[in-house]
Write a protein that holds these residues in place. Structure first.
Motif, PDB file in Angstrom:
ATOM      1  N   ILE A  74       0.867  -1.171   0.000  1.00 27.70           N
ATOM      2  CA  ILE A  74       0.000   0.000   0.000  1.00 27.70           C
ATOM      3  C   ILE A  74       0.903   1.220   0.000  1.00 27.70           C
ATOM      4  O   ILE A  74       1.736   1.399   0.895  1.00 27.70           O
ATOM      5  CB  ILE A  74      -0.943   0.004   1.209  1.00 27.70           C
ATOM      6  CG1 ILE A  74      -1.939  -1.161   1.095  1.00 27.70           C
ATOM      7  CG2 ILE A  74      -1.689   1.338   1.303  1.00 27.70           C
ATOM      8  CD1 ILE A  74      -2.880  -1.288   2.260  1.00 27.70           C
ATOM      9  N   SER A  75       0.768   2.047  -1.017  1.00 24.75           N
ATOM     10  CA  SER A  75       1.640   3.205  -1.184  1.00 24.75           C
ATOM     11  C   SER A  75       0.989   4.472  -0.645  1.00 24.75           C
ATOM     12  O   SER A  75      -0.225   4.520  -0.391  1.00 24.75           O
ATOM     13  CB  SER A  75       1.984   3.396  -2.660  1.00 24.75           C
ATOM     14  OG  SER A  75       0.818   3.717  -3.395  1.00 24.75           O
ATOM     15  N   ARG A  76       1.797   5.508  -0.491  1.00 26.16           N
ATOM     16  CA  ARG A  76       1.313   6.803  -0.003  1.00 26.16           C
ATOM     17  C   ARG A  76       0.186   7.346  -0.861  1.00 26.16           C
ATOM     18  O   ARG A  76      -0.777   7.935  -0.354  1.00 26.16           O
ATOM     19  CB  ARG A  76       2.483   7.792   0.044  1.00 26.16           C
ATOM     20  CG  ARG A  76       2.112   9.171   0.551  1.00 26.16           C
ATOM     21  CD  ARG A  76       3.308  10.111   0.614  1.00 26.16           C
ATOM     22  NE  ARG A  76       3.795  10.474  -0.707  1.00 26.16           N
ATOM     23  CZ  ARG A  76       4.945  10.085  -1.212  1.00 26.16           C
ATOM     24  NH1 ARG A  76       5.733   9.284  -0.512  1.00 26.16           N
ATOM     25  NH2 ARG A  76       5.334  10.463  -2.415  1.00 26.16           N
ATOM     26  N   SER A  77       0.263   7.137  -2.180  1.00 24.77           N
ATOM     27  CA  SER A  77      -0.729   7.705  -3.092  1.00 24.77           C
ATOM     28  C   SER A  77      -2.116   7.099  -2.903  1.00 24.77           C
ATOM     29  O   SER A  77      -3.106   7.675  -3.349  1.00 24.77           O
ATOM     30  CB  SER A  77      -0.284   7.500  -4.543  1.00 24.77           C
ATOM     31  OG  SER A  77      -0.181   6.122  -4.853  1.00 24.77           O
ATOM     32  N   GLN A  78      -2.208   5.945  -2.236  1.00 23.40           N
ATOM     33  CA  GLN A  78      -3.503   5.306  -1.998  1.00 23.40           C
ATOM     34  C   GLN A  78      -4.199   5.842  -0.754  1.00 23.40           C
ATOM     35  O   GLN A  78      -5.357   5.518  -0.509  1.00 23.40           O
ATOM     36  CB  GLN A  78      -3.326   3.788  -1.858  1.00 23.40           C
ATOM     37  CG  GLN A  78      -2.863   3.085  -3.128  1.00 23.40           C
ATOM     38  CD  GLN A  78      -2.625   1.609  -2.891  1.00 23.40           C
ATOM     39  OE1 GLN A  78      -1.523   1.180  -2.569  1.00 23.40           O
ATOM     40  NE2 GLN A  78      -3.674   0.828  -3.048  1.00 23.40           N
ATOM     41  N   LEU A  79      -3.508   6.652   0.015  1.00 21.64           N
ATOM     42  CA  LEU A  79      -4.051   7.145   1.263  1.00 21.64           C
ATOM     43  C   LEU A  79      -4.617   8.550   1.102  1.00 21.64           C
ATOM     44  O   LEU A  79      -4.328   9.243   0.134  1.00 21.64           O
ATOM     45  CB  LEU A  79      -2.962   7.146   2.343  1.00 21.64           C
ATOM     46  CG  LEU A  79      -2.288   5.795   2.605  1.00 21.64           C
ATOM     47  CD1 LEU A  79      -1.184   5.962   3.640  1.00 21.64           C
ATOM     48  CD2 LEU A  79      -3.304   4.755   3.060  1.00 21.64           C
ATOM     49  N   SER A  80      -5.421   8.962   2.054  1.00 22.52           N
ATOM     50  CA  SER A  80      -6.013  10.299   2.015  1.00 22.52           C
ATOM     51  C   SER A  80      -4.927  11.346   2.250  1.00 22.52           C
ATOM     52  O   SER A  80      -3.856  11.045   2.805  1.00 22.52           O
ATOM     53  CB  SER A  80      -7.091  10.417   3.088  1.00 22.52           C
ATOM     54  OG  SER A  80      -6.533  10.198   4.369  1.00 22.52           O
ATOM     55  N   PRO A  81      -5.147  12.605   1.840  1.00 19.58           N
ATOM     56  CA  PRO A  81      -4.131  13.657   1.982  1.00 19.58           C
ATOM     57  C   PRO A  81      -3.583  13.803   3.393  1.00 19.58           C
ATOM     58  O   PRO A  81      -2.395  14.097   3.572  1.00 19.58           O
ATOM     59  CB  PRO A  81      -4.869  14.913   1.523  1.00 19.58           C
ATOM     60  CG  PRO A  81      -5.879  14.399   0.536  1.00 19.58           C
ATOM     61  CD  PRO A  81      -6.339  13.072   1.086  1.00 19.58           C
ATOM     62  N   GLN A  82      -4.414  13.611   4.408  1.00 21.97           N
ATOM     63  CA  GLN A  82      -3.938  13.789   5.781  1.00 21.97           C
ATOM     64  C   GLN A  82      -2.849  12.785   6.143  1.00 21.97           C
ATOM     65  O   GLN A  82      -1.999  13.048   7.002  1.00 21.97           O
ATOM     66  CB  GLN A  82      -5.097  13.662   6.762  1.00 21.97           C
ATOM     67  CG  GLN A  82      -5.618  12.242   6.949  1.00 21.97           C
ATOM     68  CD  GLN A  82      -6.800  12.162   7.864  1.00 21.97           C
ATOM     69  OE1 GLN A  82      -7.950  12.255   7.431  1.00 21.97           O
ATOM     70  NE2 GLN A  82      -6.528  12.003   9.142  1.00 21.97           N
ATOM     71  N   HIS A  83      -2.857  11.608   5.466  1.00 22.88           N
ATOM     72  CA  HIS A  83      -1.854  10.585   5.755  1.00 22.88           C
ATOM     73  C   HIS A  83      -0.654  10.678   4.813  1.00 22.88           C
ATOM     74  O   HIS A  83       0.264   9.863   4.894  1.00 22.88           O
ATOM     75  CB  HIS A  83      -2.489   9.198   5.684  1.00 22.88           C
ATOM     76  CG  HIS A  83      -3.558   8.991   6.692  1.00 22.88           C
ATOM     77  ND1 HIS A  83      -4.821   8.541   6.369  1.00 22.88           N
ATOM     78  CD2 HIS A  83      -3.569   9.211   8.030  1.00 22.88           C
ATOM     79  CE1 HIS A  83      -5.564   8.477   7.457  1.00 22.88           C
ATOM     80  NE2 HIS A  83      -4.824   8.875   8.470  1.00 22.88           N
ATOM     81  N   GLN A  84      -0.664  11.657   3.921  1.00 27.68           N
ATOM     82  CA  GLN A  84       0.479  11.917   3.059  1.00 27.68           C
ATOM     83  C   GLN A  84       1.281  13.122   3.553  1.00 27.68           C
ATOM     84  O   GLN A  84       2.210  13.564   2.908  1.00 27.68           O
ATOM     85  CB  GLN A  84      -0.002  12.182   1.628  1.00 27.68           C
ATOM     86  CG  GLN A  84      -0.783  11.030   1.012  1.00 27.68           C
ATOM     87  CD  GLN A  84      -1.267  11.352  -0.378  1.00 27.68           C
ATOM     88  OE1 GLN A  84      -0.617  12.063  -1.131  1.00 27.68           O
ATOM     89  NE2 GLN A  84      -2.429  10.832  -0.743  1.00 27.68           N
ATOM     90  N   SER A  85       0.927  13.616   4.704  1.00 30.14           N
ATOM     91  CA  SER A  85       1.444  14.885   5.197  1.00 30.14           C
ATOM     92  C   SER A  85       2.924  14.822   5.573  1.00 30.14           C
ATOM     93  O   SER A  85       3.429  13.796   6.029  1.00 30.14           O
ATOM     94  CB  SER A  85       0.642  15.320   6.422  1.00 30.14           C
ATOM     95  OG  SER A  85       1.174  16.468   7.002  1.00 30.14           O
TER      96      SER A  85
END
Length: 212
Positions: free
Chosen positions: A142-153
């Motif tokens: 599971i990559s960063r791009s699959q997560l919501s913006p708050q979890h890419q912070s």
């Protein structure tokens, strides 16, 4: 004795490197057959893992016996300001031993925040898998791009995960050739813990915004 020495050495290495690791796990809730066990971040060979320290996640069968163990873990992986998540690379890590007619099963699934879950089941029998061996299978990423913006912070984030594990063994009454065992109590590395996932992360570039 040798394995215990390796375990002690590994745990000493974990303690020595823990302060250098910016990640940590919070709010762990373990249920099923792993209540009271532990889950934490470890460093090994320059890589960062989510590791489980189980007391009794071993299914063990003899003649006519069916055995199973289950564990569900809810927890959060915390990244401080200045770091960003790249990916979670999931695996299943354990050992097995099979009688002539015995069989085993391992099922593992992971869910990270809002991303689709990854899941894998492996069935074991002596004809295909031999009498004993390691379980060291790739499950999914599971990559960063699959997560919501708050979890890419890049400004600090707390990513919720749920991990579910199931192991079972069975052996016919007529089979007296030995035991059938599937264990997640120790991983392939004999370090005293099971690797659930490799976490890949990196420092944010200076001036990066919150979604980089």
């Amino acid at each position: 004795m040798f394995k215990k020495a390796l375990t002690a050495l590994s745990l000493s290495f974990i303690a020595a490197t823990a302060s250098a690791n910016p990640l940590h796990i919070s709010q762990p809730q373990l249920s099923g057959d792993c209540i009271g066990d532990d889950i934490r971040i470890v460093n090994e060979g320059g890589k960062t893992y989510i590791a489980a320290f189980f007391n009794d996640m071993t299914a063990n069968s003899t003649e006519g016996v069916y055995s199973k163990r289950r564990c569900t873990m809810n927890y959060k992986v915390n990244l401080p300001r200045g770091y960003r998540l790249d990916s979670f690379v999931f695996a299943v890590d354990g050992i097995y031993q099979l009688s002539e007619q015995g069989s085993g099963r391992v099922t593992v699934s992971h869910r990270v925040a809002n991303a689709p879950s990854v899941r894998n089941t492996r069935f074991l029998n002596k004809e295909e898998d031999g009498g004993a061996g390691d379980i060291n299978d790739y499950v999914g990423t599971i990559s960063r791009s699959q997560l919501s913006p708050q979890h890419q912070s890049c400004y600090g984030t707390s990513v919720p995960l749920t991990t579910s594990l199931y192991v079972s063994t069975t052996q016919p009454k007529t089979d007296r050739s030995g035991i059938t065992l599937v264990s997640l109590d120790e991983g392939v590395s004999d370090a005293g813990y099971v690797k659930l996932c490799r976490i890949q992360f990196s420092p944010c570039q200076q001036g990066a915004d919150s979604t980089l």
